[in-house]
Design an enzyme around this catalytic site. Sequence first.
Site, PDB file in Angstrom:
ATOM      1  N   ASP A  19       2.018  38.831 -71.433  1.00  0.00           N
ATOM      2  CA  ASP A  19       1.488  37.988 -70.316  1.00  0.00           C
ATOM      3  C   ASP A  19       0.523  37.057 -71.203  1.00  0.00           C
ATOM      4  O   ASP A  19      -0.367  37.046 -71.833  1.00  0.00           O
ATOM      5  CB  ASP A  19       1.035  38.850 -69.296  1.00  0.00           C
ATOM      6  CG  ASP A  19       1.412  38.257 -68.006  1.00  0.00           C
ATOM      7  OD1 ASP A  19       2.002  37.331 -67.826  1.00  0.00           O
ATOM      8  OD2 ASP A  19       0.391  38.534 -67.191  1.00  0.00           O
ATOM      9  N   HIS A  36       6.363  30.317 -73.364  1.00  0.00           N
ATOM     10  CA  HIS A  36       6.879  31.039 -74.212  1.00  0.00           C
ATOM     11  C   HIS A  36       7.814  30.719 -75.221  1.00  0.00           C
ATOM     12  O   HIS A  36       7.728  30.975 -75.970  1.00  0.00           O
ATOM     13  CB  HIS A  36       8.552  30.788 -72.648  1.00  0.00           C
ATOM     14  CG  HIS A  36       8.246  31.219 -71.404  1.00  0.00           C
ATOM     15  ND1 HIS A  36       7.062  32.515 -70.741  1.00  0.00           N
ATOM     16  CD2 HIS A  36       8.956  30.580 -69.885  1.00  0.00           C
ATOM     17  CE1 HIS A  36       7.022  32.001 -69.889  1.00  0.00           C
ATOM     18  NE2 HIS A  36       7.641  31.394 -69.186  1.00  0.00           N
ATOM     19  N   LEU A 132      11.746  50.476 -87.859  1.00  0.00           N
ATOM     20  CA  LEU A 132      11.567  50.275 -87.223  1.00  0.00           C
ATOM     21  C   LEU A 132      12.243  50.040 -85.872  1.00  0.00           C
ATOM     22  O   LEU A 132      12.986  49.346 -85.770  1.00  0.00           O
ATOM     23  CB  LEU A 132      10.148  49.252 -86.744  1.00  0.00           C
ATOM     24  CG  LEU A 132       9.858  48.417 -85.666  1.00  0.00           C
ATOM     25  CD1 LEU A 132       8.739  49.577 -85.235  1.00  0.00           C
ATOM     26  CD2 LEU A 132       9.241  47.299 -85.543  1.00  0.00           C
TER      27      LEU A 132
HETATM   28  C1  IPE Z   1       5.338  41.387 -66.369  1.00  0.00           C
HETATM   29  O1  IPE Z   1       4.713  39.380 -66.108  1.00  0.00           O
HETATM   30  C2  IPE Z   1       6.689  40.589 -67.040  1.00  0.00           C
HETATM   31  C3  IPE Z   1       6.760  40.298 -68.092  1.00  0.00           C
HETATM   32  C4  IPE Z   1       5.813  40.739 -69.284  1.00  0.00           C
HETATM   33  C5  IPE Z   1       8.189  39.933 -68.921  1.00  0.00           C
HETATM   34  P1  IPE Z   1       4.352  38.731 -64.929  1.00  0.00           P
HETATM   35  O2  IPE Z   1       3.965  37.998 -65.111  1.00  0.00           O
HETATM   36  O3  IPE Z   1       5.121  38.439 -64.503  1.00  0.00           O
HETATM   37  O4  IPE Z   1       3.856  39.690 -63.915  1.00  0.00           O
HETATM   38  P2  IPE Z   1       3.203  39.719 -62.457  1.00  0.00           P
HETATM   39  O5  IPE Z   1       3.658  38.655 -61.933  1.00  0.00           O
HETATM   40  O6  IPE Z   1       1.534  39.253 -63.171  1.00  0.00           O
HETATM   41  O7  IPE Z   1       2.766  41.211 -62.214  1.00  0.00           O
HETATM   42  C1  IPE Z   2       4.524  36.198 -69.501  1.00  0.00           C
HETATM   43  O1  IPE Z   2       4.139  35.050 -69.460  1.00  0.00           O
HETATM   44  C2  IPE Z   2       5.987  35.579 -69.836  1.00  0.00           C
HETATM   45  C3  IPE Z   2       7.222  36.371 -68.724  1.00  0.00           C
HETATM   46  C4  IPE Z   2       6.745  36.615 -68.199  1.00  0.00           C
HETATM   47  C5  IPE Z   2       8.573  35.923 -69.699  1.00  0.00           C
HETATM   48  P1  IPE Z   2       4.121  34.529 -67.493  1.00  0.00           P
HETATM   49  O2  IPE Z   2       5.253  33.716 -67.490  1.00  0.00           O
HETATM   50  O3  IPE Z   2       3.816  35.632 -66.870  1.00  0.00           O
HETATM   51  O4  IPE Z   2       2.855  34.307 -67.665  1.00  0.00           O
HETATM   52  P2  IPE Z   2       1.131  33.542 -66.670  1.00  0.00           P
HETATM   53  O5  IPE Z   2       1.379  35.441 -66.244  1.00  0.00           O
HETATM   54  O6  IPE Z   2       1.617  32.895 -65.531  1.00  0.00           O
HETATM   55  O7  IPE Z   2      -0.171  33.386 -67.535  1.00  0.00           O
HETATM   56 MG    MG Z   3       2.678  36.380 -66.187  1.00  0.00          MG
END
Ligand code: IPE
Ligand code: IPE
Ligand code: MG
Length: 246
Positions: A19, A36, A132
């Site tokens: 995240d 990403h 793994l």
């Molecule tokens: C969780 O992160 C999903 C992934 C890392 C793929 P999100 O960014 O989507 O989650 P919320 O919205 O902060 O809960």
């Molecule tokens: C996590 O990073 C990746 C996915 C959910 C695919 P985010 O895209 O949620 O990044 P933030 O949380 O908005 O910074």
């Molecule tokens: Mg996120």
Amino acid sequence: MAEDLDPNSIPRHVGLILDGNGRWAKARDLPRTAGHAAGEAALFDTVEGALELGISWLSAYTFSTENWTRDAEEVEFLMWFNQDLLLRRRDALHQQGVRMLFAGDLADPRIPEHNRIQMADATELTKHNTELSLVFAFNYGSRREIAEAAAAIARKAMAGQIDPETIDEETVAAHMYVPEMPPLDLVVRSSGEHRLSNFFLWQAAYAEFVFPGVLWPDFDRAHLRQAVIEFQQRERRFGGAEGFSG
Ligand code: IPE
Ligand code: IPE
Ligand code: MG
């Protein structure tokens, strides 16, 4: 605080909630998709770290069932990106003895067909690897997984293949996306958010949680190592009493 890692108590299964990509990009005035893209190197450095530490199972949450609600452009990028990285990383992972598995609703018609093919190919190519097991939680949602398991069990009960009186925790576990996947020992969520966001609710029932304050693209094997050290300092009780070890 002791900083030494005990090689004899490595968690068997570590889950990663990747995240903070969007925030990483925003801080640099870049589009979210650049975040990403930057997260890829972090993931594969962490995979190497897991191999070095002797972790047997590593799960990475790469797309949730809720992530479809993002802008079409971002969703499209993530669909393309998730299959492109398989194409680019698959052979190297195979050589490193990594078995690739996918947990999620892969039958969802919104997933591009070529993506589904890449996932099936990667699973097939690496199925005998033993260094793994790397699980991509892709189009994954724990509530959906549990609902699908319940539906599958109900169908078998209706068909007379399962006696409802014998349905127990093992029956449910056997109907999850990756039945042989062991429970999570440690869940690491980057970015500083303290929530599961529908990640392995069942499997994380007794997991320890570590929340490094770094955004995912800044994460690497050193952060994984630090999370394992933190894990080793926790006292896991599994419902027992303090100091009980029998
Ligand atoms: C969780 O992160 C999903 C992934 C890392 C793929 P999100 O960014 O989507 O989650 P919320 O919205 O902060 O809960
Ligand atoms: C996590 O990073 C990746 C996915 C959910 C695919 P985010 O895209 O949620 O990044 P933030 O949380 O908005 O910074
Ligand atoms: Mg996120």
